[in-house]
Scaffold this motif. Structure first.
Motif, PDB file in Angstrom:
ATOM      1  N   GLY A  62      -5.990   5.351  12.657  1.00 30.91           N
ATOM      2  CA  GLY A  62      -6.621   4.035  12.633  1.00 30.91           C
ATOM      3  C   GLY A  62      -7.780   3.986  11.662  1.00 30.91           C
ATOM      4  O   GLY A  62      -7.952   2.997  10.924  1.00 30.91           O
ATOM      5  N   ASP A  63      -8.582   5.050  11.631  1.00 30.80           N
ATOM      6  CA  ASP A  63      -9.697   5.120  10.678  1.00 30.80           C
ATOM      7  C   ASP A  63      -9.171   5.089   9.242  1.00 30.80           C
ATOM      8  O   ASP A  63      -9.720   4.392   8.378  1.00 30.80           O
ATOM      9  CB  ASP A  63     -10.504   6.403  10.884  1.00 30.80           C
ATOM     10  CG  ASP A  63     -11.216   6.449  12.217  1.00 30.80           C
ATOM     11  OD1 ASP A  63     -11.532   5.368  12.760  1.00 30.80           O
ATOM     12  OD2 ASP A  63     -11.455   7.561  12.724  1.00 30.80           O
TER      13      ASP A  63
ATOM     14  N   ALA B 192       0.869  -1.179   0.000  1.00 32.54           N
ATOM     15  CA  ALA B 192       0.000   0.000   0.000  1.00 32.54           C
ATOM     16  C   ALA B 192       0.905   1.229   0.000  1.00 32.54           C
ATOM     17  O   ALA B 192       1.161   1.829   1.041  1.00 32.54           O
ATOM     18  CB  ALA B 192      -0.911  -0.003   1.223  1.00 32.54           C
ATOM     19  N   ALA B 193       1.393   1.586  -1.184  1.00 30.32           N
ATOM     20  CA  ALA B 193       2.412   2.627  -1.290  1.00 30.32           C
ATOM     21  C   ALA B 193       1.930   3.978  -0.774  1.00 30.32           C
ATOM     22  O   ALA B 193       2.623   4.649   0.004  1.00 30.32           O
ATOM     23  CB  ALA B 193       2.868   2.748  -2.743  1.00 30.32           C
ATOM     24  N   GLU B 194       0.739   4.403  -1.188  1.00 30.17           N
ATOM     25  CA  GLU B 194       0.252   5.719  -0.781  1.00 30.17           C
ATOM     26  C   GLU B 194      -0.013   5.779   0.720  1.00 30.17           C
ATOM     27  O   GLU B 194       0.377   6.738   1.394  1.00 30.17           O
ATOM     28  CB  GLU B 194      -1.025   6.077  -1.544  1.00 30.17           C
ATOM     29  CG  GLU B 194      -1.523   7.486  -1.240  1.00 30.17           C
ATOM     30  CD  GLU B 194      -2.736   7.881  -2.060  1.00 30.17           C
ATOM     31  OE1 GLU B 194      -3.286   8.966  -1.793  1.00 30.17           O
ATOM     32  OE2 GLU B 194      -3.142   7.117  -2.959  1.00 30.17           O
ATOM     33  N   ALA B 195      -0.681   4.749   1.234  1.00 32.80           N
ATOM     34  CA  ALA B 195      -0.960   4.709   2.675  1.00 32.80           C
ATOM     35  C   ALA B 195       0.345   4.650   3.469  1.00 32.80           C
ATOM     36  O   ALA B 195       0.475   5.301   4.514  1.00 32.80           O
ATOM     37  CB  ALA B 195      -1.841   3.511   3.013  1.00 32.80           C
ATOM     38  N   GLY B 196       1.304   3.891   2.971  1.00 36.53           N
ATOM     39  CA  GLY B 196       2.587   3.786   3.648  1.00 36.53           C
ATOM     40  C   GLY B 196       3.289   5.135   3.741  1.00 36.53           C
ATOM     41  O   GLY B 196       3.813   5.502   4.795  1.00 36.53           O
TER      42      GLY B 196
ATOM     43  N   ASN C  53      -8.337   1.924   4.114  1.00 34.46           N
ATOM     44  CA  ASN C  53      -7.439   1.402   3.081  1.00 34.46           C
ATOM     45  C   ASN C  53      -7.170  -0.097   3.235  1.00 34.46           C
ATOM     46  O   ASN C  53      -6.397  -0.668   2.461  1.00 34.46           O
ATOM     47  CB  ASN C  53      -6.117   2.167   3.105  1.00 34.46           C
ATOM     48  CG  ASN C  53      -6.241   3.560   2.519  1.00 34.46           C
ATOM     49  OD1 ASN C  53      -6.097   3.746   1.308  1.00 34.46           O
ATOM     50  ND2 ASN C  53      -6.541   4.543   3.362  1.00 34.46           N
ATOM     51  N   GLY C  54      -7.791  -0.711   4.235  1.00 27.97           N
ATOM     52  CA  GLY C  54      -7.657  -2.147   4.428  1.00 27.97           C
ATOM     53  C   GLY C  54      -6.242  -2.607   4.699  1.00 27.97           C
ATOM     54  O   GLY C  54      -5.820  -3.676   4.248  1.00 27.97           O
TER      55      GLY C  54
END
Length: 277
Positions: free
Chosen positions: A258-259, A173-177, A264-265
């Motif tokens: 956390g939300d 998950a590149a963007e979330a990371g 983003n699962g």
């Protein structure tokens, strides 16, 4: 009464770490017999809002590089310290530290000690560092090394190579990371969530809260059970401010980290943050 000599350097170190005044820092160190961590707690118990939560201050100047393997399953952060910002901002020195980080990735090392023994073009990194020291006239060295392995590792460098972050995720998950790594860089949480805060950190925070409450005239005569309940509430506020998933998301304050992760699962397994202080 203190039985150790409190030096100007000791006072300045505490001042840099907490933002407290010089006289307060001297008194804190005197009252705690020179114990740095205890001095931080002493200042907090006097009602001061200190800047440091823990004494993980690195060298004042240097270069921090965070990077991952090509498949993003392993990441490293390395800090090479120096004495002046003149050197830390020098492009040749930054490139030198980048070459050390590249060697760490290529050799899959697990510690600064291992990294010093890695050879680059036939010369050990420890020797290259000594050569660089002789060339620039400043004391330099690898002062911090962190490594993370996971299904996906995101890396982020902030503030002209002053902060490096690794975030380990349970899936790609590149963007979330990147978003979470930026959060860690900005707000420096102590752990992923309340359950992963080290027991000694919780105990220390609770002790400080209880001591502050006992000195509060408004708490005089209150039942022990009530004081304990209020302390638990204050500890909950600490977890909300200092743990990653409970923090307000810096890119959208209407939700927690956390939300955002749930949307983003993806799950954060761990993180590492290395900063010049």
């Amino acid at each position: 009464m203190s039985t150790v000599t409190i030096t100007a350097q000791d006072i300045n170190k505490l001042r840099q770490a907490t933002g407290a005044g010089m006289l307060d820092c001297r008194k804190a160190l005197t009252e705690t017999n020179g114990d740095f961590e205890a001095a931080i707690d002493w200042l907090r118990k006097q009602g001061q809002k200190v800047a440091a939560k823990r004494s993980d201050r690195e060298a004042k100047e240097g270069v921090v590089i965070a990077q991952t393997t090509a498949d993003n399953t392993t990441g490293i952060v390395v800090c090479v310290s120096c004495e002046t910002d003149f050197v830390s901002k020098n492009e040749d020195f930054i490139a030198f530290v980048k070459s050390i980080a590249d060697a760490a990735i290529e050799s899959n090392v697990n510690s600064a000690e291992e990294l010093n023994e890695v050879a680059v073009n036939g010369t050990k990194i420890a020797e290259l560092i000594n050569d660089k020291l002789a060339a620039i006239g400043e004391k330099i060295g690898i002062t911090k090394f962190e490594k993370v392995t996971a299904p996906y590792v995101a890396s982020y460098i902030h503030g002209a190579n002053r902060i490096g972050v690794l975030v380990a995720l349970d899936k790609e998950a590149a963007e979330a990371g990147k978003d979470v790594a930026m959060q860690v860089a900005a707000l420096s949480p102590v752990a992923v969530d309340a359950d992963s805060v080290p027991a000694d950190v919780v105990a220390r925070e609770k002790a400080v809260i209880m001591d502050i409450m006992k000195e509060d005239p408004k708490m005089a005569g209150k039942p022990e059970e009530m004081i304990a309940k209020i302390a638990e509430g204050k500890l909950g506020a600490f977890f909300k401010e200092q743990t990653l998933t409970a923090q307000a998301f810096v890119k959208d304050g209407s939700k927690s980290v956390g939300d955002y992760l749930k949307e983003n699962g993806v799950k954060v397994l761990e993180f590492k943050r290395v900063a010049l202080g």
